[in-house]
Design a protein around this motif. Structure first.
Motif: not given
Length: 306
Positions: A93, A86, A99, A89
């Motif tokens: 962004r 996460d 992703d 990811r």
């Protein structure tokens, strides 16, 4: 480029540095030499006091430049409550990449199995790997890595070393700062050494090892006492030092065949005779020794242009 901080501290002092496209460049220097400040200037985190910098043809810190640069400078910083995946990811962004890039780089650095674990549970070595993964997210043309193997176990060091080799073979340019000189020696095409913010050496690992001035032959001969006397009698042998049952002979390496013949003709058995290869560590310590006078007069440039 030069960087002076308030209080009169000069971190980088007139450094002239060129990194060639497609090479893996080792960036070495003792603590406080100005390596991290230089890297921070290359990505626009710090502005130089004077001088100019062009990275991939652009000024540091511009969106166009940063889109092509991946960097891990000092310790990586991530959200502790998020997983490794996460965190990447989220970084993807911000970087404007899909992703799915997160899973690709997690696999590259060997973190796929722990991708779902929270960052705060990672070991220091795993945090370093995640930092390298983040630097790779944009598939950059230039990768700037400050001590990427810090905290890794021997297996992790080997993994990152192989990754860096692969990155270099793929045509990507890599600027690598490290205190693990054996790692630099195995990975880098060229090495730059700075001290007190100034460039003091620039060349291939072999060229830097050759800056140690004195050439040494390692000779294993029997009887050793007679070999010592025979070699010391040669007018071009500067020193003969017995070490661990062998002889370290300071002389011109071109004399190896003549010295071998001299020993054999004297009835001395020669089991081994070879040049003693200096290590990169020895060269680095010699170049950065505190007692070296006037570093601006001691700059060593070997190989092509800077």
């Amino acid at each position: 480029m030069t960087k002076r901080y308030p209080g009169g501290v000069t971190a980088v002092d007139g450094l002239d540095l060129r990194v060639r496209e497609g090479e893996v460049l080792g960036f070495l220097g003792p603590n406080g030499a100005g390596k991290t400040t230089t890297m921070r200037m290359l990505v626009g985190l710090v502005r130089p006091t004077s001088g100019s910098i062009r990275v991939l043809g652009r000024s540091p810190g511009t969106p166009q430049q940063l889109a092509k640069v991946g960097a891990l400078i000092e310790s990586p910083a991530f959200y502790p409550h998020l997983s490794g995946r996460d965190n990447l990811r989220l970084a993807a962004r911000y970087a404007g990449v899909p992703d799915t890039a997160a899973d690709r780089v997690l696999a590259e650095v060997g973190l796929t199995e722990r991708a779902g674990s929270k960052f705060r549970t990672y070991s220091l070595g795993m945090k370093q790997r995640l930092g390298v993964a983040a630097a790779l997210l944009k598939d950059p043309s230039l990768l700037i890595l400050d001590e990427p193997t810090n905290g890794l176990d021997p297996g992790g060091v080997t993994d990152i070393r192989e990754l860096l080799r692969a990155l270099g073979r793929g045509g990507r340019t890599v600027l690598l700062s490290s205190h693990v000189l054996g790692e630099v020696e195995q990975i880098c095409d060229r090495i730059v050494v700075i001290d007190r913010g100034r460039l003091i050496a620039d060349g291939t690992p072999d060229e830097l090892r050759g800056t140690l001035g004195q050439a040494v032959l390692l000779i294993d001969a029997d009887p050793i006492d007679e070999a010592v006397a025979c070699l010391r009698a040669h007018d071009r042998v500067r020193a003969v030092d017995p070490v661990d049952g062998q002889l370290r002979v300071t002389t011109d390496p071109a004399l190896a065949a003549a010295l071998n013949r001299r020993l054999v003709e004297a009835g001395i058995d020669v089991r081994e005779l070879r040049p003693l290869r200096h290590s990169l560590e020895e060269a680095f310590l010699e170049l950065t020794a505190p007692e070296r006078p006037a570093r601006q007069e001691q700059t060593i440039t070997t190989g092509g242009t800077r």
